[in-house]
Design a protein around this motif. Structure first.
Motif, short mmCIF file in Angstrom:
data_model
loop_
_atom_site.label_atom_id
_atom_site.label_comp_id
_atom_site.label_asym_id
_atom_site.label_seq_id
_atom_site.Cartn_x
_atom_site.Cartn_y
_atom_site.Cartn_z
N GLY A 78 0.72 -1.23 -0.06
CA GLY A 78 -0.03 -0.01 -0.18
C GLY A 78 0.62 1.16 -0.15
O GLY A 78 0.29 2.21 -0.25
N ARG A 79 2.13 1.07 0.36
CA ARG A 79 2.92 2.33 0.23
C ARG A 79 3.37 3.00 -1.06
O ARG A 79 3.84 4.05 -1.43
N LEU A 80 2.78 2.16 -2.09
CA LEU A 80 2.87 2.42 -3.65
C LEU A 80 1.93 3.50 -3.93
O LEU A 80 0.84 3.41 -3.29
N ASP A 81 2.19 4.20 -4.93
CA ASP A 81 0.91 5.03 -5.55
C ASP A 81 -0.27 4.47 -5.96
O ASP A 81 -0.18 3.21 -6.53
N PRO A 82 -1.30 4.50 -5.59
CA PRO A 82 -2.64 3.69 -5.60
C PRO A 82 -2.73 3.34 -7.14
O PRO A 82 -3.09 2.29 -7.59
N ASN A 83 -2.41 4.39 -8.24
CA ASN A 83 -2.71 3.96 -9.84
C ASN A 83 -1.52 3.05 -10.00
O ASN A 83 -1.64 2.13 -10.93
N LEU A 84 -0.23 3.16 -9.33
CA LEU A 84 0.99 2.37 -9.99
C LEU A 84 0.29 1.10 -9.42
O LEU A 84 0.88 -0.03 -9.91
N LEU A 85 0.04 0.85 -8.13
CA LEU A 85 -0.14 -0.56 -7.42
C LEU A 85 -1.39 -1.17 -8.27
O LEU A 85 -1.27 -2.31 -8.64
N GLN A 86 -2.31 -0.37 -8.89
CA GLN A 86 -3.32 -1.10 -9.57
C GLN A 86 -2.84 -1.60 -10.94
O GLN A 86 -3.31 -2.67 -11.26
#
Length: 647
Positions: free
Chosen positions: A145-153
């Motif tokens: 979850g520390r990733l940017d939400p868009n990058l994680l998705q």
């Protein structure tokens, strides 16, 4: 991944093999040796049987397995038995067997003192590994979850497509959450003869991609034929549009407008390095999921945790120190020095929402997203609506499945991550575990104190429910009496029944009667019908307590049934819901009668009719209003014009 990171990963995978996580043997591992990507494990068979590579063994034989690394795990490829000669240790016999059968001389070996709890030394840091590779992958995935939400998705979406057979055509809708994949099958002649389909959906709460529909609901086979890339794209789009049409038609008005337009599509071919979903519309590129998880797992193993590091339930037991000074201490002193107190708190079952984390190595980890109780506050900040993501222990799974309160345990000194919101609106914060536990306990105490304060509106709602649903109330009272006599009375079920009637009377308008007033009205109904002062307690706990409206027996006297008829004073007391002193004649008649044998079949069903029940509620309401006129209102008025009275 550099050589040092490879060494750390290899040691963690070997640790899983020694502890029985990878391709476990029927017996615990007692010795091991390693060389390169190969690890040999040895143990003594307890019974006769056949192992995973086909070797027959008997009880008492020491069997050595050769395991090689395959991705994120190991698999057994060979086995042999060893029989130590006179004066030869089992370890020397294993090393000799490795040289004889595999022509290898291991560079590292050791014995296992406590099976299942062995810790390998990290060749990079020189410290024992805190966990194995499988556990570190699960922790790394939880900390993504520390990733940017868009990058994680984008990273998770591309990883989901990577697991589908190729060639395949994908369609990503404009909402960014729905991904449809059509995989085309070739026969031995290279002709296309079948198509499989999956509808994948991203969940930004658990941060996982799940399959919500697949080809069992939409099968399509056809005569074998050749198809160009353009035909694959066109035919896949036809199938996609047809699927969406049936989806909206079968779903009814609820799903109207739920399906979106195609934002991105493409054809992925076998043998090619194609990862189009990693590139975002704004030009940024998301990390490859497998590479990101591997790097995060290695950072955790090397003592550079991805912030924050979730606590695994398997790691709850603290390790004993191996320092030489500990050997000079007494056992009691050593236990006291190494024992850690884990901050823990109990929360309502409904606040824990379970899901399964599918880790990179194929293991499934039960997890739960736990919402904080209403009113939880830290440093003046209201954390209502915030939650934390945790691994579930075996006890947590039993508590959740049985409908009981769930116990949350936090590793001392490890910050707990709280979050609220989804996707780009997701916000996080870290708190000290002890502070969080104290805040939860304080919020629950305030909630209990508020529940003990009776609102006038609660009595009015209970009375209104009795008037409008008397036939159901009467049947419910009969059921409660039967369950109490049979010892099958369940307070939680009774509360649900009463709450259902109260909610039907109150209607959907929550501005008129709050949730707390509805709960209190349901409790009043149960107190009236079941004769229990506390409806949350079981029948055994309340069996010896007097029912509502009944006087408790005097000390030193046994309450026995009598045949005396109530006088006029008693009838008036019953009608008004008050208790009065019985007449002297009634006392004398009661004392002169022979008592009946004690009955143990539970409390008797108290006779109640609509008029007497309503009279009791009106009396309770009058007492509550009288108390408001004589007692100053408590602090913190509620939504019912500030009318509160402590029971």
């Amino acid at each position: 991944m550099n050589q040092q990171e490879q060494s750390t990963k290899r040691a963690a995978i070997f640790q899983d093999t020694i502890n029985g996580t990878n391709d476990p043997t029927p017996w615990p591992v007692t010795m091991w040796a390693s060389s390169g990507d190969t690890i040999w494990t040895a143990g003594t068979a307890r019974t006769a049987g056949e192992d995973s590579v086909g070797m027959i063994y008997g009880p008492g034989e020491t069997i050595v397995h050769r395991n090689t690394i395959a991705g994120d795990t190991t698999r057994a490829t060979e086995s042999f038995a060893i029989r130590p000669a006179d004066g030869q240790s089992p370890m020397d016999a294993m090393l000799a067997g490795i040289e004889q059968w595999n022509h290898r001389h291991p560079d590292r070996w050791d014995t296992v003192t406590t099976p299942g709890e062995y810790r390998m030394m990290d060749p990079t840091t020189g410290r024992p590994l805190p966990m194995g590779w499988s556990a570190s992958l699960a922790v790394a995935a939880s900390a993504a979850g520390r990733l940017d939400p868009n990058l994680l998705q984008a990273s998770l979406m591309q990883n989901a497509v990577e697991h589908e057979p190729r060639p395949c055509v994908f369609f990503l809708e404009d909402n960014g959450y729905d991904l449809m994949v059509f995989s085309w099958h070739r026969n031995q002649q290279g002709l296309f003869d079948a198509m499989s389909f999956k509808h994948l959906q991203y969940d930004d709460l658990s941060m996982q991609v799940t399959c919500i529909s697949h080809s069992e609901d939409m099968r399509e086979s056809f005569p074998a034929k050749t198809m160009s890339d353009g035909e694959l794209l066109t035919q896949s789009r036809v199938y996609r549009d047809e699927y969406q049409y049936w989806r909206e038609r079968d779903g009814g008005p609820v799903v109207q407008g739920m399906t979106g337009r195609v934002m991105r599509s493409g054809l992925l071919k076998p043998g090619l390095e194609q990862k189009p979903l990693l590139t975002l519309n704004d030009g940024r590129r998301a990390p490859d999921w497998n590479e990101f998880i591997d790097r995060a797992a290695i950072s955790i193993l090397q003592g550079r945790p991805v912030s924050p590091t979730p606590t695994l339930p398997q790691q709850e037991q603290p390790e004993r120190t191996a320092e030489p000074t500990a050997a000079t201490q007494t056992p009691a002193r050593t236990d006291a020095a190494t024992k850690q107190v884990w901050p823990n708190a109990w929360v309502a079952n409904r606040l824990a929402h379970t899901y399964i984390l599918h880790a990179k190595d194929g293991r499934d980890w039960p997890k739960m997203i736990v919402g904080l109780p209403r009113g939880t506050a830290i440093d003046g900040q209201d954390l209502t609506g915030w939650a934390t993501d945790m691994f579930m222990s075996a006890k947590n799974r039993r508590q959740k499945s049985e409908g009981r309160a769930v116990n949350l345990r936090f590793r001392p000194g490890t910050p707990v991550e709280l979050f609220t919101g989804r996707g780009t609106e997701r916000r996080t914060m870290q708190v000290d575990p002890q502070t969080l536990v104290q805040a939860i306990a304080a919020a629950q105490k305030r909630s209990r104190d508020a529940e003990q304060t009776l609102d006038t509106a609660s009595v009015e709602l209970a009375s209104k429910t009795v008037e409008e649903s008397w036939p159901q109330i009467e049947r419910m009272q009969g059921r409660f009496a039967e369950y109490q006599r049979d010892g099958a009375y369940k307070p939680a079920v009774a509360m649900k029944w009463a709450r259902r009637l109260v909610d039907r009377t109150a209607g959907p308008d929550k501005d008129r009667w709050t949730s707390r007033q509805r709960r209190q009205a349901a409790r009043l109904l149960i107190q009236e019908l079941a004769g229990t002062q506390d409806p949350t307690r079981s029948t055994d706990e309340t069996r010896d307590r007097p029912a509502v409206g009944q006087a408790a027996p005097e000390a030193g006297r046994t309450s026995t049934p009598t045949s005396a008829k109530p006088d006029k004073t008693t009838e008036q007391a019953r009608a008004t819901g008050t208790t009065g002193s019985p007449s002297p004649a009634a006392d004398q008649e009661t004392e002169s009668e022979t008592p009946e044998p004690a009955r143990h079949d539970g409390p008797e069903r108290r006779h109640a009719d609509l008029k007497s029940t309503l009279d009791r509620f009106r009396t309770r309401l009058k007492e509550n209003l009288d108390g408001l006129n004589t007692t100053p209102p408590a602090s913190g008025p509620d939504r019912n014009r500030g009318q509160r009275k402590t029971l």
